[in-house]
Enzyme design. Structure first.
Site, short mmCIF file in Angstrom:
data_model
loop_
_atom_site.label_atom_id
_atom_site.label_comp_id
_atom_site.label_asym_id
_atom_site.label_seq_id
_atom_site.Cartn_x
_atom_site.Cartn_y
_atom_site.Cartn_z
N LYS A 215 -40.01 -89.91 -28.34
CA LYS A 215 -38.98 -89.76 -29.39
C LYS A 215 -39.55 -90.09 -30.77
O LYS A 215 -39.32 -89.38 -31.75
CB LYS A 215 -37.79 -90.68 -29.06
CG LYS A 215 -36.81 -90.88 -30.18
CD LYS A 215 -36.02 -89.62 -30.49
CE LYS A 215 -35.25 -89.76 -31.80
NZ LYS A 215 -34.57 -88.55 -32.18
N CYS A 269 -33.06 -91.14 -38.99
CA CYS A 269 -34.13 -91.06 -37.99
C CYS A 269 -35.53 -90.87 -38.59
O CYS A 269 -36.38 -91.74 -38.45
CB CYS A 269 -33.85 -89.91 -37.02
SG CYS A 269 -32.35 -90.17 -36.06
N1 LIG Z 1 -27.60 -89.83 -35.89
C1 LIG Z 1 -28.56 -89.11 -35.37
O1 LIG Z 1 -28.71 -87.94 -35.72
C2 LIG Z 1 -29.47 -89.66 -34.31
C3 LIG Z 1 -30.31 -88.77 -33.61
C4 LIG Z 1 -31.13 -89.27 -32.62
C5 LIG Z 1 -31.15 -90.64 -32.34
N2 LIG Z 1 -30.35 -91.48 -33.06
C6 LIG Z 1 -30.39 -92.90 -32.71
O2 LIG Z 1 -29.20 -93.23 -32.02
C7 LIG Z 1 -28.83 -94.59 -32.30
C8 LIG Z 1 -27.41 -94.63 -32.83
O3 LIG Z 1 -27.37 -93.89 -34.04
P1 LIG Z 1 -26.01 -93.36 -34.67
O4 LIG Z 1 -26.39 -92.36 -35.70
O5 LIG Z 1 -25.05 -92.95 -33.59
O6 LIG Z 1 -25.48 -94.69 -35.36
P2 LIG Z 1 -24.03 -94.93 -36.03
O7 LIG Z 1 -24.24 -95.94 -37.09
O8 LIG Z 1 -23.40 -93.61 -36.36
O9 LIG Z 1 -23.17 -95.56 -34.84
C9 LIG Z 1 -23.50 -96.74 -34.24
C10 LIG Z 1 -22.22 -97.45 -33.83
O10 LIG Z 1 -22.59 -98.61 -33.08
C11 LIG Z 1 -21.66 -99.63 -33.40
N3 LIG Z 1 -22.26 -100.91 -33.00
C12 LIG Z 1 -23.17 -101.68 -33.64
N4 LIG Z 1 -23.49 -102.76 -32.89
C13 LIG Z 1 -22.75 -102.68 -31.75
C14 LIG Z 1 -22.65 -103.48 -30.58
N5 LIG Z 1 -23.40 -104.56 -30.42
N6 LIG Z 1 -21.78 -103.09 -29.61
C15 LIG Z 1 -21.03 -101.97 -29.76
N7 LIG Z 1 -21.10 -101.18 -30.84
C16 LIG Z 1 -21.95 -101.52 -31.82
C17 LIG Z 1 -21.41 -99.46 -34.88
O11 LIG Z 1 -20.22 -100.07 -35.28
C18 LIG Z 1 -21.36 -97.92 -35.00
O12 LIG Z 1 -20.05 -97.43 -34.84
C19 LIG Z 1 -29.87 -95.10 -33.29
O13 LIG Z 1 -30.89 -95.76 -32.60
C20 LIG Z 1 -30.41 -93.84 -33.91
O14 LIG Z 1 -31.72 -94.00 -34.40
C21 LIG Z 1 -29.50 -91.02 -34.02
#
Ligand SMILES: NC(=O)c1ccc[n+]([C@@H]2O[C@H](COP(=O)([O-])OP(=O)(O)OC[C@H]3O[C@@H](n4cnc5c(N)ncnc54)[C@H](O)[C@@H]3O)[C@@H](O)[C@H]2O)c1
Length: 418
Positions: A215, A269
């Site tokens: 990744k 990312c």
């Molecule tokens: N957004 C993208 O396009 C994308 C793509 C690939 C990978 N990712 C990865 O996926 C992961 C999540 O990214 P995202 O964009 O969904 O983030 P985001 O910020 O949109 O959502 C994350 C959510 O997690 C919640 N959260 C934080 N700590 C928590 C806990 N301990 N328990 C429960 N909920 C909790 C937050 O309140 C938030 O609503 C990251 O590692 C990111 O790098 C994101």
């Protein structure tokens, strides 16, 4: 081949990744409980609403909630499988901040029963999945974890990174190939049983560290290639050569495919993940580090070019079109466009700067303190500006007619108006 997952599933983190995944699984007839620490987000999802914009997600969430397949809560429920999709930003020293992952793993620990599956979806440095198993094991010495030996382990732990493209998440979550890396082969098979519910792409089983690294490598690869285009653009500016023409010509070579330059690299990312490789192997990751630095410098270069253009006027009005980190999404996190606007506003405090973005209805916090910035409709901004800077190639901006730009200084950082 593993069976399909049956039972109840909890997803921690109802963001851009967790919520679409929850919908994809719930619509395959699985009871999904979404867990988030953000109460407003939980309340929105409980009402069947989506707290951010992502095409086709709203209909999925409202349908899954109406059918009773998707519920949301701040409490960790009993479940058969847990997916962790919480943020993994970086610390000031650019090492990964795993505090949310650790908090999620530790909260799950109390609820785990033998036979449960734990999948880490958050993008993480190599070794994190093993740490998750360790944090759980420390709190639950009664459970046999994968590192205690494959045979007879009670909890199956795996990493399944997400590689969807914002704006196309609901399509790609189904069509993309998935990498599923287990702490053991059995862990990978167990985790794959969840993704087989909805993934139409191939499911590639591997070990957890390879999945974590794959990744990071995908995003570092993109970053390095974007840095190449951005560096070319800066060289071309210095040599007064049209970079778009150079790239167009070079790309006619059968084995050359140069990407487009832009105002920088944004989002959650690509500007973050390569640093996880750099911090894992600082002496070796020289190209990856340099690419990050080139892309991080890019907003400064773009802002500098705008300031130079502004100096040609006595009292110019500047229109900046686009604030989000990429086209046709509403996400301004790590957006280079926001950075460019703030740099211009700092350099030209007495210049009126009109900002327009069809996906943003309030200035982001970083821009809220400037008295010379105002949000405007694209029509008004372009109409009134002496200098028009295109920062994000949103569809409505691409459709702006060339005759409306006549007589203005145009700086198209995305090559959208060529
Ligand atoms: N957004 C993208 O396009 C994308 C793509 C690939 C990978 N990712 C990865 O996926 C992961 C999540 O990214 P995202 O964009 O969904 O983030 P985001 O910020 O949109 O959502 C994350 C959510 O997690 C919640 N959260 C934080 N700590 C928590 C806990 N301990 N328990 C429960 N909920 C909790 C937050 O309140 C938030 O609503 C990251 O590692 C990111 O790098 C994101």
């Amino acid at each position: 081949m593993s069976d399909l997952f049956k039972g109840r599933l909890a997803i921690l983190g109802l963001g851009y990744i967790g919520l679409p995944t929850a919908v994809a699984i719930a619509t395959r007839g699985i009871d999904v409980v979404g867990v988030d620490t953000n109460t407003a987000r939980v309340e929105a999802v409980s009402r069947g609403e989506v707290p951010f914009i992502e095409p086709d997600l709203a209909v999925g969430v409202s349908g899954a909630v109406a059918m009773g397949r998707l519920t949301a809560t701040t409490e960790i429920p009993e479940a058969d499988a847990f997916i962790i999709a919480v943020p993994t930003p970086f610390n000031e020293d650019r090492t990964a901040d795993l505090s949310s992952v650790r908090a999620a793993a530790e909260r799950i620990a109390a609820k785990l029963r033998p036979g449960n599956i734990v999948v880490l979806e958050s993008t993480s440095p190599p070794g994190t999945t093993e740490k998750v198993a360790g944090w759980i094991g420390d709190l639950r010495p009664d459970l046999r974890m994968p590192h205690d030996g494959d045979f007879g382990c009670d909890i199956y732990v795996a990493h399944c990174p997400e590689r969807v493209l914002p704006g196309r998440i609901m399509i790609e979550i189904v069509t993309n190939d998935r990498v599923v890396g287990g702490l053991t082969q059995r862990c990978a098979e167990k985790a794959a049983s969840i993704y087989r519910l909805f993934a139409q792409g191939e499911i590639l089983l591997t070990d957890a560290a390879s999945a974590e690294m794959a990744k990071l490598v995908e995003n570092a690869y993109r970053d390095v290639n974007i840095a190449f285009a951005n560096e070319l653009s800066m060289i071309a500016d210095a040599l007064q050569i049209d970079v778009w023409e150079v790239i167009r010509l070079a790309n006619r070579h059968p084995r050359v495919r140069i990407l487009s330059p832009g105002p920088g690299v944004g989002g959650h990312c690509i500007p973050v993940d390569p640093w996880f490789i750099v911090s894992a192997a600082p002496e070796l990751a020289r190209l990856i580090r340099t690419a990050r630095e080139v892309n991080d410098q890019r907003p400064y270069h773009v802002a500098e070019q705008v300031v130079l253009k502004a100096k040609r006027f006595r009292s110019p009005t500047i229109a900046c079109l686009g604030l989000t980190f990429k086209a046709n999404v509403d996400d301004v996190r790590e957006s280079p466009a926001v950075e460019v606007v703030s740099l211009i506003a700092d350099a030209l405090p007495d210049t009126e700067i009109l900002i327009s973005d069809p996906f943003v209805d309030a200035l982001p916090t970083k821009l809220s303190g400037y008295s010379n910035l105002r949000l405007e409709s694209a029509y008004q901004a372009v109409e009134r500006a002496d200098i028009v800077v295109l920062l994000v190639e949103h569809e409505p901006f691409k459709a702006i007619r060339q005759n409306r730009l006549g007589g203005k200084v145009v700086y198209d950082t995305r090559g959208a108006w060529r």
